[in-house]
Design a protein around this motif. Structure first.
Motif, PDB file in Angstrom:
ATOM      1  N   THR A 252       0.844  -1.209   0.000  1.00  0.00           N
ATOM      2  CA  THR A 252       0.000   0.000   0.000  1.00  0.00           C
ATOM      3  C   THR A 252       0.876   1.255   0.000  1.00  0.00           C
ATOM      4  N   GLY A 253       2.030   1.190   0.676  1.00  0.00           N
ATOM      5  CA  GLY A 253       2.938   2.336   0.673  1.00  0.00           C
ATOM      6  C   GLY A 253       3.387   2.674  -0.744  1.00  0.00           C
ATOM      7  N   VAL A 254       3.771   1.638  -1.513  1.00  0.00           N
ATOM      8  CA  VAL A 254       4.216   1.863  -2.902  1.00  0.00           C
ATOM      9  C   VAL A 254       3.049   2.409  -3.737  1.00  0.00           C
ATOM     10  N   MET A 255       1.855   1.830  -3.556  1.00  0.00           N
ATOM     11  CA  MET A 255       0.693   2.285  -4.339  1.00  0.00           C
ATOM     12  C   MET A 255       0.396   3.762  -4.051  1.00  0.00           C
ATOM     13  N   LEU A 256       0.483   4.128  -2.771  1.00  0.00           N
ATOM     14  CA  LEU A 256       0.174   5.513  -2.399  1.00  0.00           C
ATOM     15  C   LEU A 256       1.265   6.469  -2.903  1.00  0.00           C
ATOM     16  N   ARG A 257       2.542   6.043  -2.809  1.00  0.00           N
ATOM     17  CA  ARG A 257       3.627   6.929  -3.308  1.00  0.00           C
ATOM     18  C   ARG A 257       3.549   7.088  -4.822  1.00  0.00           C
ATOM     19  N   THR A 258       3.128   6.019  -5.520  1.00  0.00           N
ATOM     20  CA  THR A 258       2.957   6.126  -6.973  1.00  0.00           C
ATOM     21  C   THR A 258       1.857   7.147  -7.284  1.00  0.00           C
ATOM     22  N   ALA A 259       0.764   7.083  -6.518  1.00  0.00           N
ATOM     23  CA  ALA A 259      -0.343   8.024  -6.733  1.00  0.00           C
ATOM     24  C   ALA A 259       0.110   9.465  -6.473  1.00  0.00           C
ATOM     25  N   ILE A 260       0.992   9.645  -5.485  1.00  0.00           N
ATOM     26  CA  ILE A 260       1.506  10.999  -5.201  1.00  0.00           C
ATOM     27  C   ILE A 260       2.360  11.480  -6.377  1.00  0.00           C
ATOM     28  N   ARG A 261       3.251  10.585  -6.859  1.00  0.00           N
ATOM     29  CA  ARG A 261       4.119  10.948  -7.999  1.00  0.00           C
ATOM     30  C   ARG A 261       3.302  11.322  -9.224  1.00  0.00           C
ATOM     31  N   GLU A 262       2.207  10.574  -9.427  1.00  0.00           N
ATOM     32  CA  GLU A 262       1.385  10.800 -10.626  1.00  0.00           C
ATOM     33  C   GLU A 262       0.330  11.888 -10.417  1.00  0.00           C
ATOM     34  N   LYS A 263       0.344  12.471  -9.207  1.00  0.00           N
ATOM     35  CA  LYS A 263      -0.566  13.584  -8.867  1.00  0.00           C
ATOM     36  C   LYS A 263      -2.038  13.247  -9.109  1.00  0.00           C
ATOM     37  N   THR A 264      -2.441  12.020  -8.769  1.00  0.00           N
ATOM     38  CA  THR A 264      -3.851  11.636  -8.903  1.00  0.00           C
ATOM     39  C   THR A 264      -4.625  12.171  -7.698  1.00  0.00           C
ATOM     40  N   GLU A 265      -5.956  12.043  -7.747  1.00  0.00           N
ATOM     41  CA  GLU A 265      -6.789  12.480  -6.611  1.00  0.00           C
ATOM     42  C   GLU A 265      -6.394  11.723  -5.344  1.00  0.00           C
ATOM     43  N   LEU A 266      -6.157  10.408  -5.501  1.00  0.00           N
ATOM     44  CA  LEU A 266      -5.731   9.595  -4.359  1.00  0.00           C
ATOM     45  C   LEU A 266      -4.419  10.129  -3.788  1.00  0.00           C
ATOM     46  N   GLY A 267      -3.480  10.457  -4.684  1.00  0.00           N
ATOM     47  CA  GLY A 267      -2.183  10.968  -4.260  1.00  0.00           C
ATOM     48  C   GLY A 267      -2.311  12.276  -3.491  1.00  0.00           C
ATOM     49  N   LYS A 268      -3.172  13.154  -3.986  1.00  0.00           N
ATOM     50  CA  LYS A 268      -3.355  14.454  -3.319  1.00  0.00           C
ATOM     51  C   LYS A 268      -3.910  14.258  -1.917  1.00  0.00           C
ATOM     52  N   LEU A 269      -4.841  13.297  -1.796  1.00  0.00           N
ATOM     53  CA  LEU A 269      -5.446  13.032  -0.490  1.00  0.00           C
ATOM     54  C   LEU A 269      -4.427  12.405   0.468  1.00  0.00           C
ATOM     55  N   ALA A 270      -3.638  11.448  -0.056  1.00  0.00           N
ATOM     56  CA  ALA A 270      -2.721  10.673   0.804  1.00  0.00           C
ATOM     57  C   ALA A 270      -1.524  11.494   1.278  1.00  0.00           C
ATOM     58  N   GLN A 271      -1.076  12.439   0.457  1.00  0.00           N
ATOM     59  CA  GLN A 271       0.205  13.105   0.716  1.00  0.00           C
ATOM     60  C   GLN A 271       0.308  13.737   2.099  1.00  0.00           C
TER      61      GLN A 271
END
Ligand code: AP5
Length: 211
Positions: free
Chosen positions: A31-50
């Protein structure tokens, strides 16, 4: 083998997951890798998780449970998987049980709080593929670039000392109680992280009955 890796930040879950994944021929779901990928790709999930991740807090259960459930429905998971960093709260463990997926073993990788701080201050990861390294214990043979893909090695944003201390607290408060949840199912096994990587790998194999 359907396996869960539990353990504090920096215990070596990602490192051991990589070794077990090659050995058993099954994928790691981190889940850590999935969330960091979402942050790198600036998705909605990434913005929320950061903001949660930068402070060392857990991302809300419903968000993480949603992405894991979706991933577990994919075809490759039928032959097995390694869950690294999930579940992390009792509510997440209950949500996983409710999927009906039968977990074979839950491995808790244990290391002291002092070791965690030493390990995380020396940790590096590939900016491109996420492969983990350590400046002393697991250096890249190519210096500051990745052995696997040649990407630049960087330090994670949440590996500064203040955030690490917060992550350790969150682990003791919210994640450690899961051990009792799985102890009751008879699936919990424990391995103690050693100073040498190879020794830890042997401990893990022994705990999982893979020798
Ligand atoms: P996540 O990415 O899961 O981080 P973590 O659990 O804090 O664990 P780490 O990745 O820091 O450590 P690791 O145990 O994998 O150790 P590693 O192998 O790298 O989560 C990050 C954040 O995402 C969380 O704080 C949260 O905000 C969020 N999140 C993720 N999942 C979530 C969930 N389910 N619910 C809610 N929020 C969630 O090893 C560490 C270092 O030590 C490396 O440099 C390695 O080379 C070295 N090393 C490893 N083993 C040894 C050894 N035996 N001897 C010497 N060095 C070693």
């Amino acid at each position: 083998m359907k396996l869960i890796l539990l353990g504090p930040p920096g215990a070596g879950k990602g490192t051991q997951a990589e070794i077990l994944s090659k050995r058993l021929g099954i994928d790691t779901i981190s889940t850590g890798v999935m969330l960091r990928t979402a942050i790198r790709e600036k998705t909605e999930l990434g913005k929320l998780a950061q903001s949660y991740m930068n402070e060392g807090k857990l991302v809300p259960d419903e968000v993480v449970v949603g992405i894991v459930k979706e991933r577990l429905q994919q075809e490759d998971c039928k032959k097995g998987f390694i869950l690294d960093g999930f579940p992390r709260t009792t509510a997440q463990a209950q949500a996983l049980t409710e999927t009906g997926i039968e977990i074979d073993k839950v491995l808790s990788l244990e290391v002291s709080d002092e070791t965690i701080i030493e390990r995380l201050s020396g940790r590096r990861e590939c900016k491109e593929c996420g492969t983990p390294y350590h400046v002393v214990y697991k250096p890249s043979s190519k210096g500051d670039v990745c052995d696997v893909c040649g990407g630049k090695l960087i330090q994670r944003a949440d590996d500064n000392e203040e955030t690490v201390r917060n992550r350790i607290k969150v682990y003791h408060d919210q994640t450690e109680p899961i051990k009792e949840y799985y102890q009751k199912t008879g699936k919990l096994v424990i391995a103690y992280g050693k100073e040498e990587l190879e020794e830890t790998t042997k401990e893990v194999a022994h705990a999982l009955g893979l020798e």
